[in-house]
Motif scaffolding. Sequence first.
Motif, mmCIF file in Angstrom:
data_model
loop_
_atom_site.group_PDB
_atom_site.id
_atom_site.type_symbol
_atom_site.label_atom_id
_atom_site.label_comp_id
_atom_site.label_asym_id
_atom_site.label_seq_id
_atom_site.Cartn_x
_atom_site.Cartn_y
_atom_site.Cartn_z
ATOM 1 N N HIS A 36 0.838 -1.205 0.000
ATOM 2 C CA HIS A 36 0.000 0.000 0.000
ATOM 3 C C HIS A 36 0.873 1.255 0.000
ATOM 4 C CE1 HIS A 36 -3.404 -2.564 0.606
ATOM 5 N NE2 HIS A 36 -2.888 -3.057 1.729
ATOM 6 N N HIS A 37 1.993 1.149 -0.669
ATOM 7 C CA HIS A 37 2.971 2.227 -0.669
ATOM 8 C C HIS A 37 3.423 2.434 -2.111
ATOM 9 C CE1 HIS A 37 6.086 4.749 1.145
ATOM 10 N NE2 HIS A 37 6.941 4.213 0.310
ATOM 11 N N PRO A 38 3.575 3.684 -2.587
ATOM 12 C CA PRO A 38 4.017 3.891 -3.974
ATOM 13 C C PRO A 38 5.435 3.350 -4.187
ATOM 14 C CG PRO A 38 3.972 5.984 -2.779
ATOM 15 C CD PRO A 38 3.311 4.969 -1.898
ATOM 16 N N LEU A 39 5.599 2.562 -5.226
ATOM 17 C CA LEU A 39 6.889 1.949 -5.556
ATOM 18 C C LEU A 39 7.243 2.285 -7.002
ATOM 19 C CD1 LEU A 39 6.192 -1.631 -4.134
ATOM 20 C CD2 LEU A 39 7.485 0.167 -2.995
ATOM 21 N N GLN A 40 8.452 1.904 -7.378
ATOM 22 C CA GLN A 40 8.803 2.010 -8.788
ATOM 23 C C GLN A 40 9.531 0.751 -9.224
ATOM 24 O OE1 GLN A 40 11.460 5.186 -9.947
ATOM 25 N NE2 GLN A 40 13.138 4.472 -8.671
ATOM 26 N N ILE A 41 9.466 0.459 -10.511
ATOM 27 C CA ILE A 41 10.291 -0.613 -11.071
ATOM 28 C C ILE A 41 11.393 0.043 -11.886
ATOM 29 C CG2 ILE A 41 8.555 -2.438 -11.087
ATOM 30 C CD1 ILE A 41 8.076 -1.809 -14.059
ATOM 31 N N SER A 45 18.112 2.041 -17.403
ATOM 32 C CA SER A 45 17.731 3.437 -17.170
ATOM 33 C C SER A 45 16.214 3.633 -17.094
ATOM 34 C CB SER A 45 18.291 4.321 -18.297
ATOM 35 O OG SER A 45 17.733 3.944 -19.557
ATOM 36 N N PHE A 46 15.446 2.585 -17.394
ATOM 37 C CA PHE A 46 13.981 2.696 -17.372
ATOM 38 C C PHE A 46 13.465 2.769 -15.934
ATOM 39 C CE2 PHE A 46 9.866 0.472 -17.012
ATOM 40 C CZ PHE A 46 9.080 1.296 -17.807
ATOM 41 N N ARG A 47 12.555 3.711 -15.671
ATOM 42 C CA ARG A 47 11.900 3.852 -14.365
ATOM 43 C C ARG A 47 10.405 4.028 -14.590
ATOM 44 N NH1 ARG A 47 16.474 2.926 -13.639
ATOM 45 N NH2 ARG A 47 18.024 3.917 -12.260
ATOM 46 N N HIS A 48 9.602 3.421 -13.698
ATOM 47 C CA HIS A 48 8.150 3.546 -13.847
ATOM 48 C C HIS A 48 7.476 3.332 -12.498
ATOM 49 C CE1 HIS A 48 4.426 3.556 -16.159
ATOM 50 N NE2 HIS A 48 4.002 2.518 -15.434
ATOM 51 N N LYS A 49 6.540 4.210 -12.138
ATOM 52 C CA LYS A 49 5.825 4.086 -10.868
ATOM 53 C C LYS A 49 4.758 3.002 -10.972
ATOM 54 C CE LYS A 49 6.606 8.805 -9.275
ATOM 55 N NZ LYS A 49 6.003 10.108 -8.938
ATOM 56 N N ILE A 50 4.675 2.167 -9.925
ATOM 57 C CA ILE A 50 3.715 1.058 -9.951
ATOM 58 C C ILE A 50 3.137 0.832 -8.556
ATOM 59 C CG2 ILE A 50 4.694 -0.205 -11.915
ATOM 60 C CD1 ILE A 50 5.450 -1.614 -8.581
ATOM 61 N N LYS A 51 2.061 0.037 -8.518
ATOM 62 C CA LYS A 51 1.570 -0.512 -7.261
ATOM 63 C C LYS A 51 1.600 -2.026 -7.395
ATOM 64 C CE LYS A 51 -3.190 0.291 -8.805
ATOM 65 N NZ LYS A 51 -4.397 1.113 -8.590
ATOM 66 N N SER A 87 15.166 2.907 -1.819
ATOM 67 C CA SER A 87 14.583 3.723 -2.893
ATOM 68 C C SER A 87 13.190 3.233 -3.291
ATOM 69 C CB SER A 87 15.501 3.713 -4.125
ATOM 70 O OG SER A 87 15.693 2.385 -4.588
ATOM 71 N N SER A 88 12.641 2.271 -2.513
ATOM 72 C CA SER A 88 11.315 1.691 -2.803
ATOM 73 C C SER A 88 11.237 1.225 -4.259
ATOM 74 C CB SER A 88 10.210 2.704 -2.518
ATOM 75 O OG SER A 88 10.226 3.089 -1.163
ATOM 76 N N THR A 89 12.264 0.509 -4.685
ATOM 77 C CA THR A 89 12.371 0.095 -6.090
ATOM 78 C C THR A 89 12.472 -1.418 -6.217
ATOM 79 O OG1 THR A 89 13.483 2.161 -6.700
ATOM 80 C CG2 THR A 89 13.780 0.286 -8.191
ATOM 81 N N ILE A 90 11.677 -1.975 -7.109
ATOM 82 C CA ILE A 90 11.850 -3.372 -7.524
ATOM 83 C C ILE A 90 12.658 -3.331 -8.814
ATOM 84 C CG2 ILE A 90 10.711 -5.478 -8.300
ATOM 85 C CD1 ILE A 90 8.279 -4.636 -6.585
#
Length: 461
Positions: A36-41, A45-51, A87-90
């Motif tokens: 339930h927290h905003p993350l990114q993949i 160099s590609f970045r994208h916000k996801i849930k 960095s809350s990143t997968i």
Amino acid sequence: MSSKKITVQIMSPGLLEDDCLVLGENLIKQWKIPIHHPLQISFGSFRHKIKVIPISKVDAVRISQGIARKMGILPRSSLRLIYRPHSSTIQFGPLIGVLISKDYPDTPERPFGQITMFCKELVNACQRQGAFVYFFTTGQINTNSSIVSGWVYGDGWKQTTMPAADVFYNRLTSRKLENKPSVQHFIKEVKSRYGSHIFNEKFLDKTEVFDALDHDPSLARYMPESHLFRNYAMLKAMCAKHPIIFLKPIRGSLGKGIIRISRLEGGGYQTLTAQVGGTRRQTYPSLTKLFSSLAEKMKTTRYQIQQGLLLIDTERRPVDFRALVQKNLAGKWDITSIVARTAGSQHFVSNLARGGSLSTVKDAIAHSSLPGGIKTKIGTRLRKAALDIAIGVDAQIPAHFGELGIDLAVDTTGRIWLLEVNSKPSKNDNTPMGGSKIRPSVKQVIDYSRYLSGFYGGTKR
């Protein structure tokens, strides 16, 4: 935290939104991923916000077709995943970009000429280890460094656009291409903007290597006397000191243009020059005449002048050794292979391009005239020398290398000498392989790329 190799399932259009990622509950719990927290993949160099959407009893990750297209990945890809909580990143990866000299779009079955088999082997190794690789030329570098036009392999080779990679492997075989402003700008940009790693980032020349390694006292035992060839006085001094000397083009390869100079018993000097069809032999009554013949060549070619060595031989043909030294999954130098190279009958250099032949170290040593007590230790000592020299190159030359071809020689007393260090060992399709076999040298490239990008833990490969 360990990485995990996982199958990436690409969902059909309309089944999954671009801002959603489906992940197995077990992995979410293991990595403590907040759903339930905003993350990114991220993928290169590609970045994208996801849930994240959890799903039970599924050991895979599901993404939308739109996201897969932006990432450049293909159906049925296996990639490694790792969660970076700071960095809350997968992170998906590692993404590896291989910079090559030339492609042949009109021959899609063999788009990279002689190195196509090597490139396909890299693809196979990536599939096994959970990595993704693409290949691109200097002409496919875009002004926007976050996107690279390149080749990938799915059901055959195809061209597409990819994000800038986590790790770039420089396989350029031309200094001219490597020094293009667009290439140097790209390297600088991806390092600073995306934290990309680039290994084997530059060619080495002989003067640079020998001058640098001369600063390391621990390597003195391997170093023949060697200088940048400047003038007649230097030629005279070296010929007075050593019965045989070599002139080697400082940017030469494949043994081309090497000149062997020796004193003749009855007076005068003899030169042997390595050429495509064989060896050119010339004699000179004096050193001044010999130098005069070199003066024209010196206008266009810079040479390293080096002490000649009395090498062990097989059937009167000199033998030297090529060690392939690569960094491993722990980022440390390892010996991948050492082979013996015997000069062809019409040549004094051992390069395969000059008619040389390969054999095992054991066979070459067994057929040499070395005393038995020395023979048994040469293999171990060659390995130590190659590792010592690789570590010395890292310490003394300010550039990033992940693999080196190190040419070594053994003289008739059993002493080991350095001949040359090559930062672009050949990858031509001249090594026989069966089916889907992956050579250790190819696997090691993926291992080191995993180390650099932080995907070195986790499941067995």
